[in-house]
Scaffold this motif. Structure first.
Motif, PDB file in Angstrom:
ATOM      1  N   ILE A  90       4.842  11.247   8.436  1.00  0.00           N
ATOM      2  CA  ILE A  90       4.306  12.108   7.378  1.00  0.00           C
ATOM      3  C   ILE A  90       3.652  11.309   6.255  1.00  0.00           C
ATOM      4  O   ILE A  90       2.928  11.858   5.447  1.00  0.00           O
ATOM      5  N   ARG A  91       3.910  10.010   6.192  1.00  0.00           N
ATOM      6  CA  ARG A  91       3.318   9.244   5.095  1.00  0.00           C
ATOM      7  C   ARG A  91       1.911   8.751   5.431  1.00  0.00           C
ATOM      8  O   ARG A  91       1.101   8.551   4.538  1.00  0.00           O
ATOM      9  N   ALA A  92       1.624   8.526   6.701  1.00  0.00           N
ATOM     10  CA  ALA A  92       0.286   8.070   7.088  1.00  0.00           C
ATOM     11  C   ALA A  92       0.151   8.134   8.603  1.00  0.00           C
ATOM     12  O   ALA A  92       1.156   8.128   9.325  1.00  0.00           O
ATOM     13  N   THR A  93      -1.101   8.141   9.049  1.00  0.00           N
ATOM     14  CA  THR A  93      -1.325   8.078  10.504  1.00  0.00           C
ATOM     15  C   THR A  93      -1.408   6.615  10.926  1.00  0.00           C
ATOM     16  O   THR A  93      -1.631   5.719  10.099  1.00  0.00           O
ATOM     17  N   TYR A 102     -11.007  -0.277   0.398  1.00  0.00           N
ATOM     18  CA  TYR A 102     -10.199  -0.894   1.462  1.00  0.00           C
ATOM     19  C   TYR A 102      -8.978  -0.048   1.807  1.00  0.00           C
ATOM     20  O   TYR A 102      -8.496  -0.067   2.924  1.00  0.00           O
ATOM     21  N   THR A 103      -8.459   0.649   0.796  1.00  0.00           N
ATOM     22  CA  THR A 103      -7.207   1.380   1.011  1.00  0.00           C
ATOM     23  C   THR A 103      -7.359   2.880   0.790  1.00  0.00           C
ATOM     24  O   THR A 103      -6.488   3.643   1.184  1.00  0.00           O
ATOM     25  N   PRO A 154      -5.076   8.713  -0.239  1.00  0.00           N
ATOM     26  CA  PRO A 154      -5.787   7.512   0.215  1.00  0.00           C
ATOM     27  C   PRO A 154      -6.324   7.681   1.640  1.00  0.00           C
ATOM     28  O   PRO A 154      -7.438   7.270   1.940  1.00  0.00           O
ATOM     29  N   GLU A 155      -5.538   8.312   2.481  1.00  0.00           N
ATOM     30  CA  GLU A 155      -5.979   8.469   3.872  1.00  0.00           C
ATOM     31  C   GLU A 155      -7.223   9.357   3.967  1.00  0.00           C
ATOM     32  O   GLU A 155      -8.148   9.066   4.723  1.00  0.00           O
ATOM     33  N   VAL A 163      -6.223   0.004   7.139  1.00  0.00           N
ATOM     34  CA  VAL A 163      -5.857  -0.647   5.886  1.00  0.00           C
ATOM     35  C   VAL A 163      -5.363  -2.065   6.141  1.00  0.00           C
ATOM     36  O   VAL A 163      -5.698  -2.989   5.404  1.00  0.00           O
ATOM     37  N   TRP A 215      -3.784   5.444  12.571  1.00  0.00           N
ATOM     38  CA  TRP A 215      -5.188   5.060  12.300  1.00  0.00           C
ATOM     39  C   TRP A 215      -5.321   4.462  10.906  1.00  0.00           C
ATOM     40  O   TRP A 215      -5.903   3.395  10.723  1.00  0.00           O
ATOM     41  N   TYR A 216      -4.741   5.170   9.924  1.00  0.00           N
ATOM     42  CA  TYR A 216      -4.848   4.697   8.541  1.00  0.00           C
ATOM     43  C   TYR A 216      -4.175   3.339   8.386  1.00  0.00           C
ATOM     44  O   TYR A 216      -4.725   2.424   7.769  1.00  0.00           O
ATOM     45  N   LEU A 271       4.487  19.351   2.464  1.00  0.00           N
ATOM     46  CA  LEU A 271       3.932  19.364   3.815  1.00  0.00           C
ATOM     47  C   LEU A 271       4.740  20.304   4.700  1.00  0.00           C
ATOM     48  O   LEU A 271       5.972  20.294   4.654  1.00  0.00           O
ATOM     49  N   ASN A 323      -7.177   4.197  -2.101  1.00  0.00           N
ATOM     50  CA  ASN A 323      -6.439   4.554  -3.317  1.00  0.00           C
ATOM     51  C   ASN A 323      -7.389   4.878  -4.459  1.00  0.00           C
ATOM     52  O   ASN A 323      -8.351   4.147  -4.692  1.00  0.00           O
ATOM     53  N   ILE A 338       0.839  -1.188   0.000  1.00  0.00           N
ATOM     54  CA  ILE A 338       0.000   0.000   0.000  1.00  0.00           C
ATOM     55  C   ILE A 338       0.883   1.250   0.000  1.00  0.00           C
ATOM     56  O   ILE A 338       1.784   1.394   0.831  1.00  0.00           O
ATOM     57  N   GLY A 339       0.606   2.114  -0.955  1.00  0.00           N
ATOM     58  CA  GLY A 339       1.340   3.375  -1.049  1.00  0.00           C
ATOM     59  C   GLY A 339       0.588   4.290  -1.985  1.00  0.00           C
ATOM     60  O   GLY A 339      -0.481   3.946  -2.482  1.00  0.00           O
ATOM     61  N   THR A 340       1.141   5.463  -2.232  1.00  0.00           N
ATOM     62  CA  THR A 340       0.432   6.439  -3.066  1.00  0.00           C
ATOM     63  C   THR A 340       0.649   6.184  -4.543  1.00  0.00           C
ATOM     64  O   THR A 340      -0.229   6.378  -5.361  1.00  0.00           O
ATOM     65  N   LEU A 377     -10.231   7.291   2.873  1.00  0.00           N
ATOM     66  CA  LEU A 377     -10.658   6.316   3.879  1.00  0.00           C
ATOM     67  C   LEU A 377     -11.340   7.025   5.059  1.00  0.00           C
ATOM     68  O   LEU A 377     -12.313   6.533   5.613  1.00  0.00           O
TER      69      LEU A 377
END
Lengths: 289, 766
Positions: A269-272, B631-632, B751-752, A279, A274-275, B676, B634, A190-192, B755
């Motif tokens: 910085i890439r995800a929390t 699910y993700t 994605p976040e 996932v 929670w996320y 950011l 994306n 999983i990534g962007t 979701l």
């Protein structure tokens, strides 16, 4: 960036080089895809890099097969995993983890050993190898070897059990069970973006069933979800004896919850966190969908 | 009868593709001058701090260091659109990019080492990192150089515009929608990092700059003002430029700093940014908050739009502060709308300052506007394609703001993508419940014939033909990768009947080339093209008359083909090179040379921002299909259908490149790219965490050019460069909302965020 380089051409020379560096600050350079970035970030003035790329030794660079296992030399590249049909057939999870790594160019130099020794919680090939129950073979300066399970190789982020007088020599992956009729083997990253991506969460699974679809063996590992890549042991054992295609929704969710219990992700910085948890739960379920 | 075009419209590869692909192109990074020093810049450690002292003594002692400068060592003027930006900062640091000192040394390594030896005493203070906070009375004044023109000390610039009777239109509206949209910081991420080489000759006091500016003549003027020297004593040479996208519209402090180091040392000095420095210290797309309220009548006609925008200006004011010029155009004039009230202000903060970026505020405006159009359609129960077609702009329309649409492909663009994307019959579900599919529409309006924001929006050309029949185009315009050299050469080949290989384009030297305002506003093909065609007309008059004399015929109406002039009436022919030689070497002993300056018909807007600001206007529409993984989170962009009113396709290959490149910037803006920041510091100054998309993320792009043949454009062409990026994020956002049945009010749609929105929706249901 300024460092000394030693480029041994044989394994004996390599061991001598390691011995020589025992009182020095040294690092191994395999594909150098992580090392260069790290050195750019934290330049060290007194560093010696032992360059593994010139060592001529089949045991270090090639793939061999015995009656029990496949053995990959630690310098085997991600690119060679991708094009190897045997590995693709028997261990799709390994193939996919290599195929999703960085980009075509980087895969040609990035090595299995490098992916393991970097000990990143988000290492892709490393995650697949944990799910496959692979073992690391380390060689010390006396020429003696020892081995540990890949899952025990990592002791923390960027930390391994490798001692200062050892080098990672090879990785062995056990063959699938003789009774195995079908494998459900996947690497979920999983990534962007689809390439040049570092896993935000990853899940490697390698599930073997008999002809009737009964699960004989299962390996499930999670990446980027804890300080190290983790084998979700209880989740794996909970599957044994069940029929893959008859796993109920409730069982799926219980399985996903068990996988999740191995996760202790961070927010960065890439995800929390929670996320990552959401996932991980979802993709754990998705194995059976 | 229309002349059949032989070269224009052909897919001719970029003329500099060979040197670029083979590594032979000379970028600023490749320049090495005899005796050259390497410069490096010390930036503040804290985004907001009092600078108590800067001690450079240890740095000066380091062997190999030739010069160290701080604000105390130089006599210069402030730079920037508002002249509110000191080149070297003294007394305080106001943002993380602030330049405190600069070093010139014999090697790059020594220069970098010297920076570490400079001791700065900071008194760290609390910064202001939120534009709304900056507007509060209690906030400190962030920039000390502003004139106090506005009611609040932290307002850098304001724009107000209106047309129609707002209150009446509000009353007439069946539905009114209000939303707040939040737009992120996006950076250009040019392949080549920022660079400059300055060489000052202290004998004749002339300054030579190898610079990758997009606007060399404005740059020359800005540099002269900054350094307090004569503009004509500055010669700007542009090496091959590795990406502009608007980032090189402003002059940035590192450029006069490099010149100052050269002036102090009397030796050439080069400054090249590292990739990290590029992320930290080069400009960005303006982050902004857009409050949009819009109405629709019972039949689906748009009634009014009311817009309030707060832009985070950062600590200094760049051209970026003027993006409301473009933003207001979309709100006032994209689709027909009876009334519009527009307010925008740029507010100082201690964040990094914005600059100009392809689209110039328009992607932000279009995102907000096209999202609200979808919501209005939902309220009315009208289909989203229908409401757009009903309100689409038309040929002959003069908008509330005074834009004249002499040609207009808006409706045709919409109709094309609606049809080609099978809009009404697209798939709504993915391969299983996990995946949801959606489709989104958006269109755009942008200037297509330059933009009169400077006293002249013109371009000069000098054209010559040598005695061997080769042609040299000396154009004021610049090549920054967009392909202008190729398009100009194609025009000359078309008109003069000579092969492309016989045409040279000279465009890199301010000492040689005539004036041009620079690369911006999608103007080069239009303005420089018209300028070249004007020069060709003049030169042909000379050649025709000589040819008629040589052929001893009265008729001076010649066609140019196969390196020859062919009489329209008699069919008699004479070689072009022969005509030129006869002109040069016999009576009237004249050069085959002509100069022309083209000024578009556009007008300066009045104080109320009304007026026909561009020579023509470009329109485009996109229909984008996405699949969302629930699910993700994306979002996978499946297909992009794009129709663009380009006036006339000059070169389908180059046009396709602009479309695809622009769209991918738009997809990045929609889904992944964001610089950011936390308390004034950039958290992801690298490609690892700044998620620029890669080739493997590229969706299928289906492009349908719409040709409206604008009478003002060269061969009917309009500007094309910025348009492809502008509606992309809006269409993707609409598609995601369509797929999931929820609203996205913020870019990028990570994605976040997807979701989280799904989770919130689930919780609301419970």
């Amino acid at each position: 960036m300024n460092f000394e380089i030693i480029s041994p051409t044989t394994t004996d020379e390599l061991l001598v080089a390691i011995e020589k560096c025992q009182n020095r600050h040294f690092r191994f350079g395999a594909g150098c895809t992580d090392l260069l970035m790290e050195l750019k970030k934290n330049p060290a003035d007194d560093l010696t890099v032992i360059n593994l790329a010139q060592v001529v030794d089949d045991r270090l660079t090639n793939l061999t097969k015995t009656s029990k296992l496949y053995r990959l030399g630690s310098m085997f590249t991600a690119g060679r995993i991708v094009v190897n049909d045997e590995l693709k057939t028997h261990f799709p999870v390994l193939h996919e983890s290599a195929h999703n790594l960085a980009s075509t160019q980087i895969r040609q130099v990035a090595t299995v050993g490098g992916n393991l020794c970097t000990a990143s919680p988000s290492g892709d090939i490393a995650c697949a190898l944990v799910a496959l129950g692979a073992r690391c073979e380390m060689l010390n300066t006396n020429g003696k070897s020892r081995s540990v399970a890949v899952t025990d190789f990592f002791t923390g982020p960027r930390k391994t059990v490798l001692k200062s007088n050892e080098v990672l020599y090879g990785i062995s992956v056990p063959l699938n069970n003789k009774e195995t009729a079908k494998i459900y083997s996947r690497f979920i990253k999983i990534g962007t973006r689809r390439s040049m991506e570092c896993s935000v969460v990853s899940l490697a699974c390698h599930i073997q069933t008999d002809a009737k679809g009964v699960i004989l063996a299962a390996g499930v590992a999670i990446g980027a979800s804890a300080p190290t890549i983790r084998l979700a042991k209880d989740a794996c054992s909970s599957l044994i004896g069940k029929t893959f295609k008859k796993i109920t929704r409730k069982e799926k969710e219980e399985f996903a919850a068990t996988v999740l219990s191995y996760a202790s992700p961070i927010t960065d910085i890439r995800a929390t966190a929670w996320y990552r948890k959401e996932v991980l739960f979802n993709i754990s379920k998705s194995i059976f969908e | 009868m229309k002349k059949e075009l032989k070269v224009i419209g052909q897919p001719i590869p970029k003329q500099d593709a060979n040197i670029r692909a083979s590594g032979k192109a000379i970028y600023g990074h490749d320049i090495v001058l005899p005796g050259m020093l390497y410069g490096a810049i010390l930036r503040t450690e804290h985004p907001s701090a009092i600078i108590e002292s800067i001690d450079v003594s240890e740095a000066l002692k380091l062997p190999g260091v030739v010069c160290v400068i701080t604000a105390d060592d130089v006599d210069v003027n402030n730079i920037g659109y508002k002249r509110d930006h000191p080149i070297l900062k003294k007394g305080e640091a106001c943002c993380t990019r602030d330049e405190l000192a600069a070093v010139a040394a014999e090697t790059k390594a020594i220069a970098r080492q010297a920076l570490k030896l400079i001791k700065v005493k900071y008194k760290v203070r609390k910064g202001v990192y939120d534009a709304f906070e900056a507007l509060e009375d209690s906030a400190p004044q962030i920039n000390q150089f502003i004139t106090g023109k506005f009611e609040n000390k932290n307002i850098a610039e304001k724009f107000q515009y209106g047309h129609g009777n707002l209150e009446e239109e509000k009353k007439r509206s069946r539905h009114i929608i209000s939303r707040r949209f939040t737009l992120p910081r996006m950076t250009h991420a040019c392949m080549a990092t920022s660079n400059i080489t300055a060489s000052y000759n202290n004998l004749d006091k002339k300054l030579l700059l190898y610079s990758s500016t997009q606007v060399p003549f404005l740059y020359q003027r800005d540099m002269a003002h900054a350094l307090k020297i004569n503009p004509s004593d500055i010669r700007v040479i542009q090496p091959v430029i590795g990406g502009g996208f608007g980032s090189k519209l402003d002059m940035h402090p590192f450029e006069p700093i490099c010149a100052l180091l050269s002036m102090k040392t009397g030796r050439p000095v080069q400054i090249i940014y590292s990739r990290e420095e590029e992320f930290i210290a080069s400009p960005i797309r303006q982050p902004m908050i857009i409050d949009l309220t819009a109405g629709v009548d019972k039949d689906g006609h748009f009634t009014f739009r009311e817009i309030n925008i707060i832009k985070d200006n950062g600590a200094y004011t760049s051209w970026g502060a003027t993006t409301p010029f473009v933003i207001m155009q979309s709100f006032s004039s994209l689709y027909k709308v009876k009334a519009c009230s527009f307010n925008a202000m740029a507010v100082y903060t201690n964040n990094v300052f914005a600059g100009s970026f392809r689209g110039y505020g328009n992607p932000q405006a279009t995102f907000a506007l096209e999202r609200v159009i979808d919501l209005l359609a939902d309220e009315l129960g009208m289909d989203k394609a229908g409401i757009r077609l009903l309100n689409a702009n038309e040929k002959g329309e003069i908008t509330g703001q005074g834009l004249h649409y002499d040609t207009c492909g808006h409706k045709e663009c919409l109709e094309t993508v609606i049809e080609k994307s099978n809009y009404f019959n697209h798939k709504t579900s993915g391969k299983n419940d996990r995946y949801k599919r959606g489709i989104g529409l958006a269109s755009m309006l942008h200037v297509g014939g330059g933009a009169k924001i400077y006293r002249s929006d013109g371009c000069g050309t000098t054209l010559k033909i040598d005695p061997y029949g080769y042609c040299t185009i000396i154009t004021g315009s610049n090549e920054i990768g967009q392909g202008s050299e190729t398009v100009l050469a194609m025009m000359a080949a078309e008109e003069l009947g000579i092969e492309l290989k016989k045409i040279k384009v000279i465009n890199t030297d301010t000492d040689v080339k005539p004036w041009d305002v620079g690369v911006h506003a999608s103007r080069t093909s239009f303005v420089a093209g018209n300028s070249l065609l004007g020069a060709i007309r003049l030169l042909k008059e000379k050649l025709n008359s000589k040819a008629a004399q040589l052929l001893n015929i009265k008729d001076a109406d010649f066609e140019y083909a196969d390196n020859k002039l062919i009489s329209g009436k008699s069919g008699e022919r004479i070689a072009l090179d022969k005509v030129v030689r006869e002109m040069h070497f016999s009576e009237p002993n004249e050069l085959a040379i002509a100069s022309f300056f083209y000024e578009p018909s556009s007008k300066f807007q009045d104080k109320e921002f009304k007026g026909n600001v561009s020579g023509t206007y470009a329109f485009a529409a996109q229909s984008i299909e996405v699949e969302v993984d629930t699910y993700t989170g994306n979002v996978q962009v499946l297909d992009i259908y794009v129709a663009q009113d380009v006036g006339k396709v000059l070169n389908p290959l180059l046009l396709g490149g602009q479309i695809e490149g622009g769209i991918m910037q738009g997809v990045g803006y929609a889904l992944s790219e964001e610089l950011l920041m936390h308390e004034g510091r950039i958290l992801n100054p690298n490609f690892h965490n700044y998620k620029m998309l890669t080739a493997s993320d590229t969706p299928e792009i289906h492009f349908y050019p719409v040709e409206t043949h604008d009478k003002e454009g060269p061969y009917g062409a309009k500007g094309v460069g910025e348009a492809p990026l502008i509606p992309t994020a809006a269409a993707i956002a609409n598609a995601v909302c369509n797929a999931l049945g929820l609203e996205m009010l913020e870019l990028p749609i990570t994605p976040e965020k997807v979701l989280k929105a799904l989770d919130d929706k689930k919780k609301r249901k419970k």
